[in-house]
Design an enzyme around this catalytic site. Sequence first.
Site, mmCIF file in Angstrom:
data_model
loop_
_atom_site.group_PDB
_atom_site.id
_atom_site.type_symbol
_atom_site.label_atom_id
_atom_site.label_comp_id
_atom_site.label_asym_id
_atom_site.label_seq_id
_atom_site.Cartn_x
_atom_site.Cartn_y
_atom_site.Cartn_z
ATOM 1 N N HIS A 171 0.842 -1.205 0.000
ATOM 2 C CA HIS A 171 0.000 0.000 0.000
ATOM 3 C C HIS A 171 0.872 1.248 0.000
ATOM 4 O O HIS A 171 1.025 1.927 1.019
ATOM 5 C CB HIS A 171 -0.950 -0.010 1.191
ATOM 6 C CG HIS A 171 -2.044 -1.020 1.077
ATOM 7 N ND1 HIS A 171 -2.045 -2.215 1.778
ATOM 8 C CD2 HIS A 171 -3.182 -1.029 0.331
ATOM 9 C CE1 HIS A 171 -3.131 -2.899 1.474
ATOM 10 N NE2 HIS A 171 -3.838 -2.216 0.598
ATOM 11 N N ASN A 172 1.422 1.555 -1.150
ATOM 12 C CA ASN A 172 2.301 2.707 -1.304
ATOM 13 C C ASN A 172 1.916 3.466 -2.571
ATOM 14 O O ASN A 172 0.911 3.164 -3.212
ATOM 15 C CB ASN A 172 3.761 2.266 -1.344
ATOM 16 C CG ASN A 172 3.993 1.153 -2.363
ATOM 17 O OD1 ASN A 172 3.450 1.175 -3.467
ATOM 18 N ND2 ASN A 172 4.785 0.143 -1.982
ATOM 19 N N VAL A 174 3.245 3.534 -5.488
ATOM 20 C CA VAL A 174 3.297 2.754 -6.731
ATOM 21 C C VAL A 174 1.979 2.004 -6.934
ATOM 22 O O VAL A 174 1.458 1.929 -8.053
ATOM 23 C CB VAL A 174 4.487 1.778 -6.722
ATOM 24 C CG1 VAL A 174 4.580 1.041 -8.052
ATOM 25 C CG2 VAL A 174 5.790 2.520 -6.452
ATOM 26 N N ASP A 212 -5.976 5.025 -1.230
ATOM 27 C CA ASP A 212 -5.299 4.413 -0.076
ATOM 28 C C ASP A 212 -4.393 5.415 0.629
ATOM 29 O O ASP A 212 -3.400 5.043 1.257
ATOM 30 C CB ASP A 212 -4.468 3.200 -0.515
ATOM 31 C CG ASP A 212 -5.289 1.921 -0.572
ATOM 32 O OD1 ASP A 212 -6.291 1.821 0.162
ATOM 33 O OD2 ASP A 212 -4.944 1.018 -1.358
#
Length: 452
Positions: A171-172, A174, A212
């Site tokens: 969850h970043n 990218v 997110d």
Amino acid sequence: MRRGAISYDSSDQTALYIRMLGDVRVRSQVGFEPERRGSHPYLCVDFRTLHSRSENARPVPGRRVHRLFSFQRHLHSSRRLHSATTWPYNPLHILDEDYLGQAKCMLAKVGSWNFDIFLFDRLTNGNSLVTLTFHLLNQYGLIELFQLDMVKLRQFIVMVQEDYHSQNPYHNAVHAADVTQAMYCYLKEPKLAKSLTSCDILLGLLAAATHDLDHPGVNQPFLIKTNHYLAALYRNTSVLENHHWRSAVGLLRETGLFSHLPAEDGLNMERQLGSLILATDISRQNEYLSKFRRHLDQDDLCLGNASHRHFILQMALKCADICNPCRPWELSKQWSEKVTEEFFQQGNIEKRHKLEVSLLCDSQSNTVGDIQIGFMTYVVEPLFSEWARFSDTRLSQTMLGHLGLNKASWSGLRASGSLEEPEPEPDPDPPPPPAPGLAQEPQPQKIPPPEP
């Protein structure tokens, strides 16, 4: 028995698997106050300090947390924003000409389902989300159409990228860029391309980029059982999704991106953005899927209707969010390993603090292949089969084809016993031993299972 469209019947395997990924406790009406930016250090906190303890118990020294308010953090993070007016010559993007040329060539094929977001992130020096989002907004002419201030827009997108946690394996930023690219592919599908308004497209891209935002790398049940204040704030309901939405609203208001619009229009944009982001709550998967299936069975979807268009945008974002198993194997496998690594990191934290280890998060009893096969079977296949009914195109058939091949590949690797699991990282901050002569610290109370 059913609560919130999630079955508690152990024979309902699909609902049971979804419950492994997220829990549903209480539904409540939500408001529109944004989160304060930069005030949630999450995993930097020793989670033992989140639990109640007896008054005479000696507090456990935790890692010192440096907390910056929004404007402080804006100035402290880097000097990158100081050159926001010089796009695309921001020093953030200074690379040699060969790399810049390759990134530009990739953007020419940004609508390809084989788009390699990992390569694109390397070519943009770790700025895939900024570069991709700005490119798509400009390609659709949304910057000029909505009279968006270029400096404010650039500042907003950079802040969004900075508020993703780069230490999260999955969850970043990218992942957010990957979801945004997938969302663009869906927006180009014939049914959507001829029906969506410019406002729909703007909201779809912004929701994908921020869906997110500020994700802590742990799931909702973890926040609930550690008595995290966000769980209390949102009453154990779509905790992460509500936080992602409020964080996005906070950045919109901080940069004033929509400040030139009438106040009611700006609030409406924030509400619709929230409705899209909240739809990504995996614990509500059956709720949205049942509604989607019902519309398709009755053939009553009318994309001339604003509410129906918004619902399709919700389904498109849900597909984009979990489309990794539908990508080519080389990309899908990387995502599978990253999400499993993040699961196992959470499991290690739970073991370290004597918490019940969440399902799918125990590296001793789960493998990448097992997790992926279950996820594909009970979550991905039902959703993308219905999406293919709605949009029976070459892209839909391509996604289903990759899904079948990837599932077979994981099954083959599992059968041959050749799976190479990611090694759990060593604990960087083991808990200190109890001081001699002191009573043992009370352990956090486990969350009881839901009543039948």
